[in-house]
Design a protein around this motif. Sequence first.
Motif, PDB file in Angstrom:
ATOM      1  N   ASN A  93      -7.331  -1.638  15.042  1.00  0.00           N
ATOM      2  CA  ASN A  93      -7.906  -1.162  13.787  1.00  0.00           C
ATOM      3  C   ASN A  93      -9.133  -0.336  14.139  1.00  0.00           C
ATOM      4  O   ASN A  93      -9.646  -0.393  15.259  1.00  0.00           O
ATOM      5  CB  ASN A  93      -8.279  -2.343  12.888  1.00  0.00           C
ATOM      6  N   GLY A 141     -12.301  -3.747   8.113  1.00  0.00           N
ATOM      7  CA  GLY A 141     -11.820  -5.108   8.321  1.00  0.00           C
ATOM      8  C   GLY A 141     -11.326  -5.375   9.727  1.00  0.00           C
ATOM      9  O   GLY A 141     -10.481  -6.263   9.939  1.00  0.00           O
ATOM     10  N   GLU A 290      -1.372 -10.850  10.623  1.00  0.00           N
ATOM     11  CA  GLU A 290      -1.383 -10.373   9.253  1.00  0.00           C
ATOM     12  C   GLU A 290      -2.741  -9.794   8.876  1.00  0.00           C
ATOM     13  O   GLU A 290      -3.788 -10.352   9.212  1.00  0.00           O
ATOM     14  CB  GLU A 290      -1.039 -11.520   8.293  1.00  0.00           C
ATOM     15  N   LYS A 291      -2.706  -8.646   8.206  1.00  0.00           N
ATOM     16  CA  LYS A 291      -3.877  -8.017   7.578  1.00  0.00           C
ATOM     17  C   LYS A 291      -4.922  -7.530   8.573  1.00  0.00           C
ATOM     18  O   LYS A 291      -6.032  -7.190   8.176  1.00  0.00           O
ATOM     19  CB  LYS A 291      -4.561  -8.977   6.598  1.00  0.00           C
ATOM     20  N   GLU A 576       7.756  -3.383   5.124  1.00  0.00           N
ATOM     21  CA  GLU A 576       6.326  -3.127   5.231  1.00  0.00           C
ATOM     22  C   GLU A 576       6.016  -1.941   6.139  1.00  0.00           C
ATOM     23  O   GLU A 576       5.133  -1.134   5.848  1.00  0.00           O
ATOM     24  CB  GLU A 576       5.617  -4.376   5.757  1.00  0.00           C
ATOM     25  N   ARG A 584       1.080   0.510   0.641  1.00  0.00           N
ATOM     26  CA  ARG A 584       0.068  -0.226   1.403  1.00  0.00           C
ATOM     27  C   ARG A 584      -1.165  -0.486   0.543  1.00  0.00           C
ATOM     28  O   ARG A 584      -1.785  -1.550   0.635  1.00  0.00           O
ATOM     29  CB  ARG A 584      -0.318   0.563   2.656  1.00  0.00           C
ATOM     30  N   SER A 587      -0.275  -3.218  -1.870  1.00  0.00           N
ATOM     31  CA  SER A 587      -0.149  -4.478  -1.134  1.00  0.00           C
ATOM     32  C   SER A 587      -1.520  -5.052  -0.808  1.00  0.00           C
ATOM     33  O   SER A 587      -1.728  -6.273  -0.848  1.00  0.00           O
ATOM     34  CB  SER A 587       0.655  -4.257   0.148  1.00  0.00           C
ATOM     35  N   ALA A 588      -2.467  -4.177  -0.483  1.00  0.00           N
ATOM     36  CA  ALA A 588      -3.814  -4.640  -0.179  1.00  0.00           C
ATOM     37  C   ALA A 588      -4.449  -5.329  -1.382  1.00  0.00           C
ATOM     38  O   ALA A 588      -5.102  -6.369  -1.259  1.00  0.00           O
ATOM     39  CB  ALA A 588      -4.686  -3.466   0.282  1.00  0.00           C
ATOM     40  N   ASP A 591      -2.783  -8.840  -1.914  1.00  0.00           N
ATOM     41  CA  ASP A 591      -3.158  -9.950  -1.027  1.00  0.00           C
ATOM     42  C   ASP A 591      -4.661 -10.174  -0.957  1.00  0.00           C
ATOM     43  O   ASP A 591      -5.144 -10.927  -0.111  1.00  0.00           O
ATOM     44  CB  ASP A 591      -2.583  -9.742   0.377  1.00  0.00           C
ATOM     45  N   SER A 593      -7.086  -7.963  -0.203  1.00  0.00           N
ATOM     46  CA  SER A 593      -7.844  -7.170   0.763  1.00  0.00           C
ATOM     47  C   SER A 593      -8.073  -5.747   0.270  1.00  0.00           C
ATOM     48  O   SER A 593      -8.218  -4.816   1.067  1.00  0.00           O
ATOM     49  CB  SER A 593      -7.111  -7.146   2.113  1.00  0.00           C
TER      50      SER A 593
END
Length: 722
Positions: A93, A141, A290-291, A576, A584, A587-588, A591, A593
């Motif tokens: 990331n 993140g 995940e994430k 995904e 995306r 989805s953020a 969940d 985020s």
Amino acid sequence: MRRLWVPYALVLLAVLASLGGLAVRPAKGAPQSTADYVIVAGAAGLRWDDLDPQRTPTLWQEATKGSIGWLSVRSAQRVTCPSDGWVTLGAGNYAAYPRILTGSSRCGPLAPELDQPDAIGANITNQRNIVQDNQDRLPYGAVPGSLAESVRCTVAVGPGAAIAAARPFGRVDKYQATLPADPRSLLSDCVLSFIDLGTITGSGASRATLVEQADATLARVVAARPDRSLLLVAGVSDTDRTSRLHVAIAEGPGWNGGWLTSAGTGRQGYLQLIDLAPTILTALGKAQPEKLFAGRAASVVTGKPANVADAVQGPHNADQRAGAQRGVATIFFTVLAILQFLLFAAIVPVMVRARRHSGPKGPALPSARVVETVELALIAAALAIPAALLADASPWWRAHHPAWVFGLVTGALIVAGTAAVRLAPRYRRTLWPMAAVAACGAIVVGLDLLTGAQLQLNGVAGYSAINGARYAGVGGVGLGVFVTGLLVLAGCTAQSVAKAYRPLIFVLLGGVGVVMVGSPYLGADPIGAIAVTAGVCVAAAMSTGGWLTFTRFAWAALAGLAVTIAFAVVDLRRPELEQGSLGRFLSAFGDGSGGPALQRMAAANGETLLASPLTILAIVGVLMLAFCQFSPWGGLNRLFGLHPAIRAAGAGTTVATLIAGVLGGSALTVAGAAAAAAVPIAVLTALRVLLHAADRTRPEGESDGPGGPLLRKSGQDHLAPR
């Protein structure tokens, strides 16, 4: 009754066809083969022009046998120094490493706070602070060490490798400061090994020496690598304040030839640094955390030339072109903003004189020569960005003075385009210049999208792969020109049909725009597709005349919302790894985020708003339109009253470009490009209306066709300023 419902039925069919075009998505996936070991050999600063078959035989051989690509090393810092690159690699990331500001143009040396309490591993003593800093201060993140935490054990050789291999609490499982004489046993101790090949910096003979040393170290790694191992060679960062594209090589089972790509770039031959972590875990057959990862696993596509030099060097050096693009783009849009400002300032007195006064005295009308010159200048200004896009087909970036060569090519194309519009038989018709210029912009961008957006990648009127924001599809500038061209062309065309069918014209052309912008095969911009949908709905609601009432707004909003929901459902139902930016993003939020995503969007908007010359173009365009609409000499209100479809096109363009810019994180970039293309032709048409404000207006039902004669006096058409 049957005729009354025909337009609505056609509109519904156009919307359904648009959604059907967006529902199709190409299937992509990682290679089927897995490896028992992965070795990551990183060299900060390593570029493709550093490689040579004689001086760097190992690198050249691995690039010939394996899959290759251009690596974008974007991190959480504006410039990715070696420590930022290594920590981003380990985080999967966008991450940053604490750096000491030296005031130099070069990055500081790699100096992690390493402690070796035993003869096996090591500790990075400030790793917890690094993790906390990335979590609290940065909006991505990122958790440094996420990659190492996903495998049982890791090996690190060298300080940069230690940064990538350190777990979130700082432990490096196995560490050696230098590669041992026989690294065979070390490389087979763990499934994942990081090797620091050194930092490639400087120029000339000193740089060549560093590259040769890295090649010699890599040769020892290749000779000692275990069976069924995947070798990744990466230029993990920049080494000074100038961002570049770097080397990416993958060689091993399933990676024998071809171009590297990923779902994150959507462009063959391009890979991101954040894609390496998911690629490693996928190759090892392990699940991703995940994430935490922002990248996508790499895959291989065919088409790489057998000779490395033919693929990435000489005339195919994407790093050289991307670097030239960034400087020339700033110059081009700054000059365009200045010239448009000066042009509008010079036109104001002409428009003041063009309005006929009711009294016996008043300023004389501008001469026909002055009006002709002004019109040609406005057409040229509106064609500047489409001409710049076409100019990117020439190898201007290989010239000794690329900015001058690009300017000459663009200028020649502007002159040719202006002459074509002027010499057209329908030029004297009131709306013809507006329709012709709009069609030019839409056709140029549309053809580029149909052919893979080759002109926009690393193009002055496109986007640079070095920035790490977009690698394929339509960019912010192209989106602004394309949306403007489609909606303005729809407005000009709609004037030739009955009122009941005008919304159909907007929906048909707008539906084409939605598909081309949102399709992953073409524009690959779902956020832009939603913005275009909103703009088309507003334009269709206003196309029959009158103001945007609450009822019209409600129906337009419901239609846009229905298309948006349908598009979102289609995107969310995909796997995904195949979801677009809209999937995306949603989805953020689903969940929990979504906060960092909004923070990144706000930061990107703020940075672009203050730094982009397109912001100036947007402001200049708004000021000129305000003068034309609210000044007694403007003429825009009269134009909108006579041609309500043109007003609808303007409203739709404004809505679409503002939404696309804000939600896409590009602030006024899209609106600035739209203003550069639309405002000059709007001013030209308003000037024509002003010069004939005293003529008898032809009834709307007597229109001759798209861009047909607007005014008639004593049975004779007076279409051009006298």
